[in-house]
Design a protein around this motif. Structure first.
Motif, short mmCIF file in Angstrom:
data_model
loop_
_atom_site.label_atom_id
_atom_site.label_comp_id
_atom_site.label_asym_id
_atom_site.label_seq_id
_atom_site.Cartn_x
_atom_site.Cartn_y
_atom_site.Cartn_z
N PRO A 165 0.83 -1.21 0.00
CA PRO A 165 0.00 0.00 0.00
C PRO A 165 0.87 1.26 0.00
O PRO A 165 1.89 1.30 0.67
CB PRO A 165 -0.79 -0.11 1.29
CG PRO A 165 -0.51 -1.43 1.88
CD PRO A 165 0.66 -2.02 1.19
N SER A 166 0.45 2.25 -0.74
CA SER A 166 1.21 3.51 -0.80
C SER A 166 1.03 4.30 0.49
O SER A 166 0.05 4.11 1.23
CB SER A 166 0.74 4.36 -1.98
OG SER A 166 -0.59 4.80 -1.75
N ALA A 167 1.95 5.21 0.74
CA ALA A 167 1.84 6.07 1.92
C ALA A 167 0.57 6.91 1.83
O ALA A 167 -0.08 7.17 2.85
CB ALA A 167 3.07 6.96 2.04
N GLU A 168 0.19 7.33 0.63
CA GLU A 168 -1.03 8.11 0.44
C GLU A 168 -2.27 7.30 0.86
O GLU A 168 -3.16 7.81 1.54
CB GLU A 168 -1.14 8.53 -1.03
CG GLU A 168 -2.30 9.43 -1.33
CD GLU A 168 -2.36 9.81 -2.80
OE1 GLU A 168 -2.21 8.92 -3.66
OE2 GLU A 168 -2.55 11.00 -3.07
N PHE A 169 -2.33 6.03 0.45
CA PHE A 169 -3.42 5.15 0.84
C PHE A 169 -3.44 4.99 2.36
O PHE A 169 -4.49 5.13 3.00
CB PHE A 169 -3.26 3.78 0.15
CG PHE A 169 -4.28 2.75 0.58
CD1 PHE A 169 -5.55 2.73 0.01
CD2 PHE A 169 -3.98 1.80 1.54
CE1 PHE A 169 -6.49 1.78 0.41
CE2 PHE A 169 -4.91 0.85 1.94
CZ PHE A 169 -6.17 0.85 1.36
N LEU A 170 -2.28 4.69 2.95
CA LEU A 170 -2.20 4.46 4.40
C LEU A 170 -2.59 5.70 5.20
O LEU A 170 -3.29 5.60 6.20
CB LEU A 170 -0.80 3.99 4.78
CG LEU A 170 -0.39 2.63 4.22
CD1 LEU A 170 1.09 2.37 4.47
CD2 LEU A 170 -1.24 1.52 4.82
N LYS A 171 -2.13 6.86 4.75
CA LYS A 171 -2.49 8.09 5.46
C LYS A 171 -3.99 8.33 5.41
O LYS A 171 -4.61 8.74 6.39
CB LYS A 171 -1.75 9.29 4.90
CG LYS A 171 -2.00 10.55 5.68
CD LYS A 171 -1.07 11.66 5.31
CE LYS A 171 -1.34 12.84 6.24
NZ LYS A 171 -0.21 13.69 6.40
N SER A 172 -4.61 8.04 4.27
CA SER A 172 -6.05 8.21 4.13
C SER A 172 -6.82 7.21 4.99
O SER A 172 -7.90 7.51 5.50
CB SER A 172 -6.44 8.06 2.67
OG SER A 172 -7.82 8.15 2.51
N VAL A 173 -6.27 6.03 5.16
CA VAL A 173 -6.91 5.00 5.99
C VAL A 173 -6.77 5.33 7.47
O VAL A 173 -7.75 5.35 8.21
CB VAL A 173 -6.32 3.59 5.71
CG1 VAL A 173 -6.79 2.59 6.74
CG2 VAL A 173 -6.67 3.13 4.32
N THR A 207 6.50 -9.99 5.44
CA THR A 207 7.65 -9.43 4.74
C THR A 207 8.11 -8.16 5.44
O THR A 207 7.41 -7.61 6.29
CB THR A 207 7.30 -9.07 3.28
OG1 THR A 207 6.37 -7.98 3.30
CG2 THR A 207 6.68 -10.24 2.54
N ASP A 208 9.28 -7.71 5.05
CA ASP A 208 9.81 -6.48 5.62
C ASP A 208 8.93 -5.28 5.25
O ASP A 208 8.81 -4.34 6.01
CB ASP A 208 11.24 -6.24 5.15
CG ASP A 208 12.15 -7.37 5.58
OD1 ASP A 208 11.90 -7.95 6.66
OD2 ASP A 208 13.11 -7.69 4.86
N ILE A 209 8.31 -5.32 4.08
CA ILE A 209 7.41 -4.24 3.67
C ILE A 209 6.23 -4.16 4.63
O ILE A 209 5.77 -3.07 4.98
CB ILE A 209 6.94 -4.45 2.22
CG1 ILE A 209 8.11 -4.36 1.24
CG2 ILE A 209 5.85 -3.44 1.85
CD1 ILE A 209 8.81 -3.03 1.19
N ASP A 210 5.74 -5.31 5.11
CA ASP A 210 4.63 -5.32 6.07
C ASP A 210 5.05 -4.61 7.36
O ASP A 210 4.26 -3.91 7.98
CB ASP A 210 4.17 -6.74 6.38
CG ASP A 210 3.60 -7.45 5.16
OD1 ASP A 210 3.28 -6.78 4.17
OD2 ASP A 210 3.48 -8.68 5.23
N TRP A 211 6.30 -4.81 7.76
CA TRP A 211 6.82 -4.16 8.97
C TRP A 211 6.84 -2.65 8.77
O TRP A 211 6.44 -1.89 9.66
CB TRP A 211 8.22 -4.71 9.25
CG TRP A 211 8.91 -4.11 10.41
CD1 TRP A 211 8.64 -4.31 11.73
CD2 TRP A 211 10.00 -3.20 10.36
NE1 TRP A 211 9.50 -3.58 12.51
CE2 TRP A 211 10.36 -2.89 11.69
CE3 TRP A 211 10.74 -2.62 9.33
CZ2 TRP A 211 11.40 -2.03 12.00
CZ3 TRP A 211 11.77 -1.76 9.64
CH2 TRP A 211 12.08 -1.47 10.97
N ILE A 212 7.26 -2.21 7.61
CA ILE A 212 7.29 -0.77 7.31
C ILE A 212 5.86 -0.21 7.25
O ILE A 212 5.59 0.86 7.77
CB ILE A 212 8.04 -0.52 5.98
CG1 ILE A 212 9.52 -0.88 6.14
CG2 ILE A 212 7.87 0.92 5.51
CD1 ILE A 212 10.29 -0.99 4.85
#
Length: 150
Positions: A97-105, A130-135
């Motif tokens: 997920p993009s930072a834009e998506f996450l910020k909106s969520v 995955t490491d991306i999930d951690w981020i």
């Protein structure tokens, strides 16, 4: 070489995913959570879209605002009412997920639910394979606790 270094770090942290092949759940503050302690599960790929993107309706149907309003806010309110937790599962997404998506969520959650950021953090759990999930989990925590930061 980098993959080997990351593997060593995960083993050092006690999270050897290759050995377990099991989904790991952590709260937003990086504490492990037993899957049996979670009653409400939202699998983004299965329940919403394999390719969520963007903040609002201008980028399409599967945006952060739609996910928050249709899935996350109702489940958070239900979890608060029955003393449960909500797990967000990231498995099966076409891309992180993009930072834009996450910020909106996560940014407007306190306003939308009427809860404090501390209450929201205590109710949310995220999967990690995955490491991306951690981020992603780290960004979610940031956006819940600091929604107005750019």
């Amino acid at each position: 070489m980098i993959r080997k270094a990351i593997s060593r770090i995960w083993k050092w942290l006690g999270r050897d995913r290759a050995a377990t092949n099991k989904r790991l759940l952590f709260d937003l503050e990086d504490n492990p959570v037993d899957e049996e302690d979670v009653e409400l599960i939202i699998n983004i790929a299965k329940d919403f879209s394999q390719a969520p993107r963007g903040a609002g309706p201008d980028v399409g149907e599967f945006n952060g605002q739609a996910f928050r309003q249709k899935h996350l806010v109702p489940r958070l309110k239900e979890a608060a009412a029955n003393g449960s937790r909500v797990a967000i599962v990231l498995d099966g997404l076409a891309y992180p997920p993009s930072a834009e998506f996450l910020k909106s969520v996560f940014g407007p959650l306190a306003k939308d639910t009427g809860m404090t950021p501390k209450d929201i953090v205590s109710l949310l759990v995220m999967s990690e394979r995955t490491d991306i999930d951690w981020i992603t989990r780290g960004l979610a925590l940031r956006f819940v606790t600091e929604p107005d930061d750019p």
